[in-house]
Design an enzyme around this catalytic site. Structure first.
Site, mmCIF file in Angstrom:
data_model
loop_
_atom_site.group_PDB
_atom_site.id
_atom_site.type_symbol
_atom_site.label_atom_id
_atom_site.label_comp_id
_atom_site.label_asym_id
_atom_site.label_seq_id
_atom_site.Cartn_x
_atom_site.Cartn_y
_atom_site.Cartn_z
ATOM 1 C CG MET A 1 -2.123 -1.288 1.006
ATOM 2 S SD MET A 1 -3.574 -0.712 2.175
ATOM 3 C CE MET A 1 -2.805 -0.485 3.617
ATOM 4 C CG HIS B 1 8.353 0.120 6.583
ATOM 5 N ND1 HIS B 1 8.567 -1.127 6.480
ATOM 6 C CD2 HIS B 1 7.010 0.044 6.746
ATOM 7 C CE1 HIS B 1 7.839 -1.846 6.586
ATOM 8 N NE2 HIS B 1 6.456 -1.308 6.719
ATOM 9 C CG HIS C 1 7.079 -1.938 2.612
ATOM 10 N ND1 HIS C 1 6.666 -0.937 3.299
ATOM 11 C CD2 HIS C 1 5.614 -2.676 2.292
ATOM 12 C CE1 HIS C 1 5.559 -0.842 3.747
ATOM 13 N NE2 HIS C 1 4.996 -1.915 3.253
ATOM 14 C CD GLN D 1 -5.928 -3.879 2.450
ATOM 15 O OE1 GLN D 1 -5.911 -4.372 1.426
ATOM 16 N NE2 GLN D 1 -4.767 -4.132 3.258
ATOM 17 C CE LYS E 1 7.919 -16.975 7.871
ATOM 18 N NZ LYS E 1 8.899 -17.749 8.318
ATOM 19 C CG ASP F 1 0.688 -7.579 7.605
ATOM 20 O OD1 ASP F 1 -0.029 -6.819 8.500
ATOM 21 O OD2 ASP F 1 1.482 -7.079 6.930
ATOM 22 C CD GLN G 1 -1.663 -9.388 4.194
ATOM 23 O OE1 GLN G 1 -2.512 -8.083 4.244
ATOM 24 N NE2 GLN G 1 -0.538 -8.992 3.864
ATOM 25 N NE ARG H 1 -2.831 1.142 10.216
ATOM 26 C CZ ARG H 1 -3.120 0.179 9.149
ATOM 27 N NH1 ARG H 1 -2.403 -0.893 8.841
ATOM 28 N NH2 ARG H 1 -4.314 0.277 8.565
#
Length: 278
Positions: A26, A30, A33, A57, A145, A147, A150, A184
Site C-alpha cells: 500500500m 520502509h 517492504h 480492507q 510474516k 501480517d 493475512q 503505522r
C-alpha cells in the site's frame, strides 16, 4: 524503472518479462517492504511492486483517509533497488464499478483473531490480492510474516482456487529494539514509540514458557494481556495457534505461533512469533 498506471499497459509489459516476482504494497515503503523486494529480486528475472491503498480492507473509522500516500518517495526507493516496474493504479482502474460486486470470502479465518476486530478486512485483502494476481500474473509473490493471518488467508485462497503462483513468506523486519516495522509506527508519539517494543517482548516471554514445556496456553495468554494492559495498552488479543493452519493450539502441537494485536494510544499494532517445540 517504469511506473505503470493501467492494467492494459501492465499486461502488455508482462508478455516479455520472463519470470516475474511480485510484491503487493500500500506504499509508504520502509525497510520491511524493501526486504521483500530484495528477496523477490533473488528469485526472478523482473520484480513488480504494486502501490495501491485498498479501500476494501479498511473498516469504518479506520485510517483509510489518513494513510500516507507517498508515491514519488516510494518510486525513488524502488528505483534504487533496481526494480523493473511499479504498478500504481488509481481506484477507478482497479475498481471500475462503484461497488465491487464479486469478492473473495475467506472462510473461518475471516472472523478470528484480527477478523473479530476488523470486519470485512480479510475479504478486502483477499479480493484485491486475487485481482492483482490476475493482472500481474506473477510466478512468485513475496509477503511478510508480520501480517501472519493475512499470509494464511492468501496461502489458502491460492491453494483452493488454483492460482499458479508460489507464495514466499519473508521474516518480519524489526527495529533494533525489536519493534516490527510498520507504516503505522509513524503514528506513535515519542513516548508511545519507546513503549511499543513491549509487544514483542511479551511474545518472547510466551515463547520462552512454551519452549520450557508450559501447556497452560490460556494462562500464558492471560498473563501477556494483563502485562500489556498495566502499561496502558488496549489489547484485542494474545493467542497461541498452530502455525500452519492458525487453528487453536493443542497439547502435542510442535509448530506454534503466538499472535497479538493491541492499541497504543490511537495506533493499532500487530506482531507474532513462530515457535518450534522439541
Amino acid at each position: 524503472m517504469q511506473i505503470i498506471h493501467t492494467i492494459r499497459e501492465l499486461r502488455a509489459w508482462r508478455k516479455n518479462a520472463g519470470k516475474v516476482a511480485f510484491v503487493p504494497t500500500m506504499g509508504n515503503l520502509h525497510e520491511g517492504h524493501l526486504a521483500l523486494v530484495r528477496e523477490a529480486k533473488k528469485r526472478a528475472d523482473s520484480v513488480v511492486v504494486s502501490i495501491f491503498v485498498n479501500r476494501l480492507q479498511f473498516g469504518q473509522g479506520e485510517d483509510f483517509d489518513k494513510y500516507p500516500r507517498t508515491l514519488q518517495q516510494d518510486a525513488d526507493k524502488l528505483a534504487a533497488e533496481g526494480i523493473a516496474v511499479v504498478f500504481a493504479p488509481d481506484e477507478k482502474e482497479l475498481y471500475p464499478n462503484v461497488e465491487q460486486r464479486y469478492n473473495v470470502e475467506p472462510p473461518n479465518l475471516q472472523n478470528e483473531l484480527c477478523g473479530k476486530f476488523r470486519p470485512g478486512h480479510f475479504r478486502g485483502v483477499a479480493t484485491v490480492v486475487s485481482k492483482l494476481f490476475h493482472i500481474v500474473s506473477p510466478d512468485i509473490a513475496c509477503f511478510g510474516k508480520k501480517d501472519y493471518q493475512q499470509l494464511a488467508v492468501i496461502k489458502g485462497f491460492v491453494e483452493d482456487l488454483n492460482f499458479d503462483v508460489e507464495i514466499v513468506p519473508v521474516d518480519t523486519g524489526r527495529a533494533e529494539d525489536g519493534l516490527a516495522l510498520s507504516s503505522r509506527n509513524q503514528y506513535l508519539s515519542a513516548a508511545e514509540r519507546d513503549e511499543a517494543p513491549r509487544l514483542y517482548r511479551e511474545l518472547k516471554a510466551v515463547a520462552e514458557s512454551l519452549v520450557q514445556g508450559s501447556l497452560d496456553y490460556a494462562g500464558l495468554e492471560k498473563r501477556a494481556v494483563q502485562s500489556l494492559t498495566e502499561y496502558g495498552w488496549v489489547v484485542d488479543y494474545v493467542e497461541i495457534r498452530r502455525a500452519d493452519t492458525l487453528e487453536v493450539a493443542r497439547a502435542g502441537d510442535k509448530k506454534l505461533v503466538v499472535l497479538a494485536a493491541a492499541c497504543l494510544g490511537t495506533t493499532r499494532l500487530i506482531d507474532n512469533l513462530e515457535i518450534k517445540l522439541p
